[in-house]
Motif scaffolding. Structure first.
Motif, short mmCIF file in Angstrom:
data_model
loop_
_atom_site.label_atom_id
_atom_site.label_comp_id
_atom_site.label_asym_id
_atom_site.label_seq_id
_atom_site.Cartn_x
_atom_site.Cartn_y
_atom_site.Cartn_z
N VAL A 167 0.85 -1.20 0.00
CA VAL A 167 0.00 0.00 0.00
C VAL A 167 0.88 1.25 0.00
CG1 VAL A 167 -1.71 1.32 1.32
CG2 VAL A 167 -1.90 -1.18 1.17
N ILE A 168 1.89 1.25 0.85
CA ILE A 168 2.80 2.40 0.93
C ILE A 168 3.55 2.59 -0.38
CG2 ILE A 168 4.88 3.29 2.08
CD1 ILE A 168 3.75 1.95 4.66
N ALA A 169 4.01 1.50 -0.97
CA ALA A 169 4.73 1.59 -2.25
C ALA A 169 3.84 2.21 -3.33
CB ALA A 169 5.23 0.22 -2.67
N GLU A 170 2.57 1.82 -3.34
CA GLU A 170 1.64 2.38 -4.33
C GLU A 170 1.38 3.87 -4.09
OE1 GLU A 170 -1.88 -0.03 -4.07
OE2 GLU A 170 -0.87 -1.79 -4.91
N LYS A 171 1.28 4.25 -2.83
CA LYS A 171 0.97 5.64 -2.50
C LYS A 171 2.17 6.58 -2.65
CE LYS A 171 -2.80 4.84 0.77
NZ LYS A 171 -3.79 5.78 0.31
N THR A 172 3.38 6.00 -2.72
CA THR A 172 4.59 6.82 -2.73
C THR A 172 5.47 6.59 -3.96
OG1 THR A 172 5.76 5.15 -1.43
CG2 THR A 172 4.68 6.95 -0.21
N ASP A 173 4.92 5.97 -4.97
CA ASP A 173 5.69 5.71 -6.19
C ASP A 173 6.94 4.89 -5.92
OD1 ASP A 173 6.08 5.81 -8.94
OD2 ASP A 173 7.27 7.65 -8.84
N GLY A 174 6.77 3.79 -5.21
CA GLY A 174 7.87 2.86 -5.00
C GLY A 174 8.34 2.70 -3.57
N GLY A 175 7.91 3.55 -2.68
CA GLY A 175 8.31 3.43 -1.27
C GLY A 175 8.75 4.76 -0.70
N VAL A 176 8.83 4.82 0.61
CA VAL A 176 9.25 6.04 1.29
C VAL A 176 10.77 6.14 1.33
CG1 VAL A 176 7.18 6.31 2.72
CG2 VAL A 176 9.07 4.90 3.55
N ASP A 177 11.25 7.35 1.53
CA ASP A 177 12.69 7.55 1.66
C ASP A 177 13.20 7.01 2.99
OD1 ASP A 177 12.78 9.03 -0.80
OD2 ASP A 177 11.95 10.75 0.29
#
Length: 198
Positions: A74-84
């Motif tokens: 879910v996070i990868a989808e919302k952040t274009d690949g993942g958070v920094d």
């Protein structure tokens, strides 16, 4: 706060995920806010925590119970690949793995703060390391009291560190059991116990 500022060291404008929005997680969010993160995503199983988390800079909230897929997806989808950067503050090994796997390939950094059960095993695909994600851990945010506490006091005096928002209750020493009740029920962040006076 130290897990974010001293260990993860997010750059201004970066994205940060905070796993667990209790007192420790909100301190991590406060660190991300002070560092200038533009996107601070709070992850918690208790949706009631989001309103308070906004005071600490959390810009978005995700409750894993609202999704059928793994939260790292879910996070990868919302952040274009993942958070920094991701900071895990629960002590739950499943959340630790999710925090690590929610980081972006190539540069993502995960910091583990929560203390897991002694029998817990952290298991992830080794490719997650080969894809240049970084995993770190910390106790006490890597603060050295003698040299680092004066800097925290300066942040507070400059009104950059807002400690007052952590204090949700005050009780007299005679009512110390109320403080424990607040803590056990998850109703407080920090409770001040007045030992002088009533």
């Amino acid at each position: 706060m130290g897990a974010t500022l001293n260990v993860a060291k997010p750059k201004k404008g970066s994205s940060v995920a905070i796993f667990g929005l209790g007192g420790v997680g909100l301190a991590a969010a406060e660190g991300a806010r002070i560092a200038g993160a533009s996107r601070i995503i709070g992850i918690d199983l208790n949706s009631d925590r989001f309103e308070k988390a906004k005071l600490f800079g959390v810009t978005e909230f995700i409750n894993p119970l609202d999704y059928k897929k793994p939260i790292q997806e879910v996070i990868a989808e919302k952040t274009d690949g993942g958070v920094d950067y991701s900071i895990e503050c629960t002590g739950n090994v499943k959340a630790m793995i999710q925090a690590f796997e929610s980081c972006h390939d190539g540069w993502g950094v995960a910091v583990l703060v929560g203390v897991p059960h002694s029998d817990a095993v952290f298991a992830t695909n080794p490719v997650n390391f080969l894809n240049e994600r970084t995993l770190k851990g910390t106790f006490f945010g890597n603060y050295k009291p003698r040299s680092d506490l004066p800097g925290l006091v300066e942040l507070y005096l400059a009104k950059k560190l807002e400690l007052e928002k952590f204090i949700t209750h005050e009780v007299s020493f005679a009512d110390i059991n109320k403080a424990f009740d607040y803590m056990i029920k998850g109703e407080s962040l920090r409770c001040v116990i007045n030992v002088i006076g009533n």
